[in-house]
Motif scaffolding. Sequence first.
Motif, PDB file in Angstrom:
ATOM      1  N   UNK A  30       0.840  -1.196   0.000  1.00 17.95           N
ATOM      2  CA  UNK A  30       0.000   0.000   0.000  1.00 17.95           C
ATOM      3  C   UNK A  30       0.874   1.245   0.000  1.00 17.95           C
ATOM      4  N   UNK A  31       0.310   2.362  -0.410  1.00 18.38           N
ATOM      5  CA  UNK A  31       1.049   3.615  -0.547  1.00 18.38           C
ATOM      6  C   UNK A  31       0.435   4.664   0.367  1.00 18.38           C
ATOM      7  N   UNK A  32       1.285   5.285   1.174  1.00 17.74           N
ATOM      8  CA  UNK A  32       0.871   6.384   2.036  1.00 17.74           C
ATOM      9  C   UNK A  32       1.569   7.656   1.575  1.00 17.74           C
ATOM     10  N   UNK A  33       0.780   8.655   1.192  1.00 22.91           N
ATOM     11  CA  UNK A  33       1.287   9.950   0.771  1.00 22.91           C
ATOM     12  C   UNK A  33       1.013  10.967   1.868  1.00 22.91           C
ATOM     13  N   UNK A  34       2.009  11.813   2.161  1.00 21.43           N
ATOM     14  CA  UNK A  34       1.842  12.856   3.177  1.00 21.43           C
ATOM     15  C   UNK A  34       2.378  14.155   2.590  1.00 21.43           C
ATOM     16  N   UNK A  35       1.537  15.185   2.526  1.00 21.87           N
ATOM     17  CA  UNK A  35       1.930  16.440   1.886  1.00 21.87           C
ATOM     18  C   UNK A  35       1.619  17.623   2.773  1.00 21.87           C
ATOM     19  N   UNK A  36       2.472  18.624   2.696  1.00 19.48           N
ATOM     20  CA  UNK A  36       2.220  19.900   3.342  1.00 19.48           C
ATOM     21  C   UNK A  36       2.163  20.995   2.292  1.00 19.48           C
ATOM     22  N   UNK A  37       1.022  21.675   2.151  1.00 18.03           N
ATOM     23  CA  UNK A  37       0.885  22.777   1.200  1.00 18.03           C
ATOM     24  C   UNK A  37       1.187  22.370  -0.225  1.00 18.03           C
ATOM     25  N   UNK A  38       2.107  23.107  -0.870  1.00 18.80           N
ATOM     26  CA  UNK A  38       2.437  22.814  -2.262  1.00 18.80           C
ATOM     27  C   UNK A  38       3.205  21.516  -2.416  1.00 18.80           C
ATOM     28  N   UNK A  39       3.546  20.865  -1.310  1.00 18.28           N
ATOM     29  CA  UNK A  39       4.201  19.565  -1.380  1.00 18.28           C
ATOM     30  C   UNK A  39       3.349  18.489  -2.005  1.00 18.28           C
ATOM     31  N   UNK A  40       2.081  18.789  -2.243  1.00 14.50           N
ATOM     32  CA  UNK A  40       1.216  17.807  -2.898  1.00 14.50           C
ATOM     33  C   UNK A  40       1.494  17.723  -4.396  1.00 14.50           C
ATOM     34  N   UNK A  41       2.223  18.692  -4.960  1.00 16.84           N
ATOM     35  CA  UNK A  41       2.408  18.749  -6.416  1.00 16.84           C
ATOM     36  C   UNK A  41       2.985  17.453  -6.986  1.00 16.84           C
ATOM     37  N   UNK A  42       4.110  16.900  -6.481  1.00 18.35           N
ATOM     38  CA  UNK A  42       4.621  15.667  -7.082  1.00 18.35           C
ATOM     39  C   UNK A  42       3.809  14.426  -6.731  1.00 18.35           C
ATOM     40  N   UNK A  43       2.918  14.545  -5.730  1.00 19.84           N
ATOM     41  CA  UNK A  43       2.086  13.407  -5.341  1.00 19.84           C
ATOM     42  C   UNK A  43       0.837  13.301  -6.200  1.00 19.84           C
ATOM     43  N   UNK A  44       0.364  14.447  -6.725  1.00 15.83           N
ATOM     44  CA  UNK A  44      -0.847  14.433  -7.543  1.00 15.83           C
ATOM     45  C   UNK A  44      -0.717  13.521  -8.749  1.00 15.83           C
ATOM     46  N   UNK A  45       0.383  13.540  -9.528  1.00 15.72           N
ATOM     47  CA  UNK A  45       0.463  12.619 -10.668  1.00 15.72           C
ATOM     48  C   UNK A  45       0.497  11.154 -10.256  1.00 15.72           C
ATOM     49  N   UNK A  46       0.982  10.847  -9.048  1.00 14.81           N
ATOM     50  CA  UNK A  46       0.901   9.466  -8.557  1.00 14.81           C
ATOM     51  C   UNK A  46      -0.555   9.071  -8.343  1.00 14.81           C
ATOM     52  N   UNK A  47      -1.313   9.967  -7.703  1.00 16.84           N
ATOM     53  CA  UNK A  47      -2.738   9.707  -7.473  1.00 16.84           C
ATOM     54  C   UNK A  47      -3.470   9.551  -8.802  1.00 16.84           C
ATOM     55  N   UNK A  48      -3.177  10.440  -9.763  1.00 19.61           N
ATOM     56  CA  UNK A  48      -3.853  10.390 -11.061  1.00 19.61           C
ATOM     57  C   UNK A  48      -3.490   9.135 -11.836  1.00 19.61           C
ATOM     58  N   UNK A  49      -2.208   8.739 -11.821  1.00 22.92           N
ATOM     59  CA  UNK A  49      -1.794   7.531 -12.534  1.00 22.92           C
ATOM     60  C   UNK A  49      -2.421   6.293 -11.914  1.00 22.92           C
TER      61      UNK A  49
END
Length: 271
Positions: A139-158
């Motif tokens: 499983x994958x756990x993503x943790x972002x603060x503010x604009x730190x979500x930017x590189x995580x969004x394409x993972x979520x979309x893919x």
Amino acid sequence: MTLSSTDGAPGLEARTGPVTPGRPLRRPGWHPATVAAVSPETPNARRLVLDVPSWPGNDPGQHLDLRLTAEDGYQATRSYSIASSGDGTRVTLAVDRVEDGEVSPFLVDAVEVGDALEVHGPLGGWFVWRPGADPASRPVQLIAGGSGVVPLLPMVAAHADAEDPTPFRLLYAVRTPEDVFFRAELDAALRTADRAPFDLDVVYSRRAPEGSTAPVGRLTRDRLAAAVLPADADAQVYVCGSTPFVEQVLRWLGELGHDTTGVRAERFGGS
């Protein structure tokens, strides 16, 4: 454009560690780019879509260097995470304004459709996730603060586009509802969660959406523990945000029993 020699924009720390197994990374290079679209992302950030005809594509989580050249020949280069992925030649960025910076204010306030830029990439192989790349299907756990979500969004979309069965969770810390990046894309991923499991927990430090019953305040260890997958889930964890945010999250994860040596962390700003 007008640039000074003062460097006030945040840098993107270099990635270290082994390259994610799977398809070899695309060879990076310098590419001419044209601004194809601009739109507000948050009150302090802007979304840029670049047309890069020679772009070789990129994996979710990679970044690029963007170079601006002034009329007098002065150049400034900054690293930005890529908010898109795949084999296309359109590259999406989301730039947060740094008030004392020399590059981000120009990109957020002044750049226009049709402007010419240069980009170097794609870069990075450590902070990457691709559907089917993990033979263990952790499983994958993503943790972002503010604009730190930017590189995580394409993972979520893919993950959503591939209808990948890997469980995905995102803990996202922001100040207010208006400061959420990619709200529409995150909502779209939630709508397909029956086919690509995805959970989202947003922590608001200053003001929550109207009608929300969640407590308002900074992320704490207890709230982190309640929102993320437990240590025994053996999740692949990605953390992205400011240096203080990332260091605090790593400390809490360690205290909660997670093996932080395997956490993939990306920090924005100086140490």
